[in-house]
Design an enzyme around this catalytic site. Structure first.
Site, PDB file in Angstrom:
ATOM      1  N   ARG A   1       3.818   1.346   1.402  1.00 15.77           N
ATOM      2  CA  ARG A   1       5.181   0.788   1.496  1.00 15.77           C
ATOM      3  C   ARG A   1       5.900   1.175   2.780  1.00 15.77           C
ATOM      4  O   ARG A   1       7.081   0.874   2.947  1.00 15.77           O
ATOM      5  CB  ARG A   1       6.075   1.203   0.318  1.00 15.77           C
ATOM      6  CG  ARG A   1       5.812   0.364  -0.876  1.00 15.77           C
ATOM      7  CD  ARG A   1       6.884   0.459  -1.936  1.00 15.77           C
ATOM      8  NE  ARG A   1       6.407  -0.326  -3.065  1.00 15.77           N
ATOM      9  CZ  ARG A   1       6.758  -0.150  -4.316  1.00 15.77           C
ATOM     10  NH1 ARG A   1       7.633   0.769  -4.630  1.00 15.77           N
ATOM     11  NH2 ARG A   1       6.255  -0.910  -5.250  1.00 15.77           N
TER      12      ARG A   1
ATOM     13  N   TRP B   1     -10.220 -12.935   5.556  1.00 13.80           N
ATOM     14  CA  TRP B   1      -9.862 -13.251   6.952  1.00 13.80           C
ATOM     15  C   TRP B   1     -10.316 -12.174   7.928  1.00 13.80           C
ATOM     16  O   TRP B   1     -10.268 -12.397   9.125  1.00 13.80           O
ATOM     17  CB  TRP B   1      -8.359 -13.522   7.095  1.00 13.80           C
ATOM     18  CG  TRP B   1      -7.444 -12.539   6.403  1.00 13.80           C
ATOM     19  CD1 TRP B   1      -7.045 -11.320   6.881  1.00 13.80           C
ATOM     20  CD2 TRP B   1      -6.814 -12.705   5.136  1.00 13.80           C
ATOM     21  NE1 TRP B   1      -6.199 -10.715   5.977  1.00 13.80           N
ATOM     22  CE2 TRP B   1      -6.029 -11.541   4.903  1.00 13.80           C
ATOM     23  CE3 TRP B   1      -6.824 -13.713   4.165  1.00 13.80           C
ATOM     24  CZ2 TRP B   1      -5.274 -11.362   3.748  1.00 13.80           C
ATOM     25  CZ3 TRP B   1      -6.066 -13.523   3.022  1.00 13.80           C
ATOM     26  CH2 TRP B   1      -5.304 -12.367   2.814  1.00 13.80           C
TER      27      TRP B   1
ATOM     28  N   ASP C   1       0.856  -1.197   0.000  1.00 16.19           N
ATOM     29  CA  ASP C   1       0.000   0.000   0.000  1.00 16.19           C
ATOM     30  C   ASP C   1       0.888   1.242   0.000  1.00 16.19           C
ATOM     31  O   ASP C   1       1.376   1.661  -1.044  1.00 16.19           O
ATOM     32  CB  ASP C   1      -0.943  -0.065   1.202  1.00 16.19           C
ATOM     33  CG  ASP C   1      -1.872   1.129   1.265  1.00 16.19           C
ATOM     34  OD1 ASP C   1      -2.281   1.617   0.214  1.00 16.19           O
ATOM     35  OD2 ASP C   1      -2.187   1.591   2.396  1.00 16.19           O
TER      36      ASP C   1
ATOM     37  N   TRP D   1      -9.943   0.454  -0.987  1.00 14.67           N
ATOM     38  CA  TRP D   1      -9.802  -0.322   0.250  1.00 14.67           C
ATOM     39  C   TRP D   1     -10.169  -1.773  -0.024  1.00 14.67           C
ATOM     40  O   TRP D   1     -11.258  -2.077  -0.519  1.00 14.67           O
ATOM     41  CB  TRP D   1     -10.670   0.245   1.371  1.00 14.67           C
ATOM     42  CG  TRP D   1     -10.438  -0.525   2.642  1.00 14.67           C
ATOM     43  CD1 TRP D   1     -11.244  -1.473   3.179  1.00 14.67           C
ATOM     44  CD2 TRP D   1      -9.281  -0.438   3.488  1.00 14.67           C
ATOM     45  NE1 TRP D   1     -10.671  -1.992   4.316  1.00 14.67           N
ATOM     46  CE2 TRP D   1      -9.465  -1.372   4.532  1.00 14.67           C
ATOM     47  CE3 TRP D   1      -8.111   0.326   3.462  1.00 14.67           C
ATOM     48  CZ2 TRP D   1      -8.524  -1.549   5.538  1.00 14.67           C
ATOM     49  CZ3 TRP D   1      -7.183   0.142   4.474  1.00 14.67           C
ATOM     50  CH2 TRP D   1      -7.399  -0.792   5.491  1.00 14.67           C
TER      51      TRP D   1
HETATM   52  P1  G4P Z   1       2.813  -1.552   3.164  1.00 14.59           P
HETATM   53  O1  G4P Z   1       4.155  -1.128   3.694  1.00 14.59           O
HETATM   54  O2  G4P Z   1       2.727  -3.043   2.993  1.00 14.59           O
HETATM   55  O3  G4P Z   1       2.424  -0.794   1.940  1.00 14.59           O
HETATM   56  O4  G4P Z   1       1.711  -1.301   4.260  1.00 14.59           O
HETATM   57  P2  G4P Z   1       1.247   0.041   4.982  1.00 14.59           P
HETATM   58  O5  G4P Z   1       2.244   0.404   6.012  1.00 14.59           O
HETATM   59  O6  G4P Z   1       0.886   1.072   3.969  1.00 14.59           O
HETATM   60  O7  G4P Z   1      -0.073  -0.503   5.635  1.00 14.59           O
HETATM   61  C1  G4P Z   1      -0.474  -0.201   6.918  1.00 14.59           C
HETATM   62  C2  G4P Z   1      -1.531  -1.184   7.369  1.00 14.59           C
HETATM   63  O8  G4P Z   1      -2.697  -1.018   6.574  1.00 14.59           O
HETATM   64  C3  G4P Z   1      -1.119  -2.635   7.218  1.00 14.59           C
HETATM   65  O9  G4P Z   1      -1.728  -3.372   8.254  1.00 14.59           O
HETATM   66  C4  G4P Z   1      -1.795  -3.052   5.922  1.00 14.59           C
HETATM   67  O10 G4P Z   1      -2.043  -4.442   5.912  1.00 14.59           O
HETATM   68  C5  G4P Z   1      -3.089  -2.265   6.012  1.00 14.59           C
HETATM   69  N1  G4P Z   1      -3.702  -2.021   4.708  1.00 14.59           N
HETATM   70  C6  G4P Z   1      -3.289  -1.180   3.732  1.00 14.59           C
HETATM   71  N2  G4P Z   1      -4.152  -1.173   2.713  1.00 14.59           N
HETATM   72  C7  G4P Z   1      -5.134  -2.037   3.030  1.00 14.59           C
HETATM   73  C8  G4P Z   1      -6.336  -2.461   2.370  1.00 14.59           C
HETATM   74  O11 G4P Z   1      -6.684  -2.030   1.266  1.00 14.59           O
HETATM   75  N3  G4P Z   1      -7.113  -3.353   3.042  1.00 14.59           N
HETATM   76  C9  G4P Z   1      -6.791  -3.834   4.263  1.00 14.59           C
HETATM   77  N4  G4P Z   1      -7.621  -4.709   4.815  1.00 14.59           N
HETATM   78  N5  G4P Z   1      -5.662  -3.471   4.932  1.00 14.59           N
HETATM   79  C10 G4P Z   1      -4.856  -2.570   4.304  1.00 14.59           C
HETATM   80  P3  G4P Z   1      -0.916  -3.852   9.518  1.00 14.59           P
HETATM   81  O12 G4P Z   1      -0.730  -2.691  10.426  1.00 14.59           O
HETATM   82  O13 G4P Z   1       0.308  -4.572   9.066  1.00 14.59           O
HETATM   83  O14 G4P Z   1      -1.937  -4.832  10.154  1.00 14.59           O
HETATM   84  P4  G4P Z   1      -2.328  -6.345   9.795  1.00 14.59           P
HETATM   85  O15 G4P Z   1      -3.743  -6.285   9.349  1.00 14.59           O
HETATM   86  O16 G4P Z   1      -1.415  -6.815   8.694  1.00 14.59           O
HETATM   87  O17 G4P Z   1      -2.120  -7.064  11.054  1.00 14.59           O
END
Ligand code: G4P
Ligand code: MG
Length: 177
Positions: free
Chosen positions: A103, A158, A101, A153
């Site tokens: 990054r 899951w 997303d 989004w």
């Molecule tokens: P990136 O480096 O992989 O681009 O991730 P980024 O920091 O931008 O993403 C921050 C959080 O937002 C991540 O969750 C990512 O999984 C979640 N995210 C970003 N875009 C989407 C989307 O379109 N849908 C969903 N469902 N989640 C999104 P995280 O803090 O790692 O939490 P987790 O859910 O992996 O535990």
């Protein structure tokens, strides 16, 4: 309002099979995966059906702090491979996450892992959002994505409370994606 899209487990399984094919034809043979939890766990497990390599894991949490025009997003380690297991030293490792997303998380995790004594580091994501990226992939990292998607989004199965309703929304919106 931000547009939303739904993917089913079946959609994801198919994309991960294609992703595995891209990884296998990419020239680097990976010895292990490091899944970024929580989103990377299920993709890594499905990828293992095709790659047949063990899964290790790290977990981070992302805190978005928006102060008007200024942002100072913060990533924290919830759990880490500390120290890196002996069995991974000098090996080729494939970092797995569900979505590329902003990054910001990927940059943080890859920078941390580059400090360790691995041979090659690759990163594989199920979905690559086409958008301007805030984070930068460090030099020398191999990059693989299952499919590119619009900057909408994504609702993952899951996260579904009602998986039947989720699958119906996926079917209804399938023409748009
Ligand atoms: P990136 O480096 O992989 O681009 O991730 P980024 O920091 O931008 O993403 C921050 C959080 O937002 C991540 O969750 C990512 O999984 C979640 N995210 C970003 N875009 C989407 C989307 O379109 N849908 C969903 N469902 N989640 C999104 P995280 O803090 O790692 O939490 P987790 O859910 O992996 O535990
Ligand atoms: Mg995540």
């Amino acid at each position: 309002m931000i547009k939303k899209i739904w993917y089913t487990y079946d959609d994801i399984h198919r994309v991960l099979k294609e992703l595995a094919g891209k990884i296998q034809s990419g020239g680097v043979k990976y010895d292990a995966m490091i899944a970024i939890g929580g989103g990377g766990f299920i993709p890594a497990r499905i990828l293992r059906c095709f790659l047949n390599i063990p899964i290790y894991a790290v977990t981070t949490a992302y805190y978005a702090n928006d102060f008007g025009y200024q942002t100072n997003d913060e990533i924290k380690k919830i759990q880490w491979l500390d120290p890196i297991p002996e069995s991974l030293i000098g090996k080729n490792i494939l970092v797995v996450d569900e979505v590329d997303d902003s990054r910001v998380t990927l940059e943080f995790v890859l920078n941390e892992l580059q400090k360790e004594k691995f041979a090659e580091i690759g990163v594989a994501v199920l979905h690559e959002k086409i958008k301007e990226k805030k984070g930068i992939l460090p030099q020398g990292i191999h990059y693989y994505s299952g499919m590119t998607v619009k900057d909408w989004w994504i609702n993952y199965p899951w996260d579904a409370d009602d998986i039947t309703a989720h699958n119906m929304l996926a079917a209804e919106s399938s023409a748009e994606r």
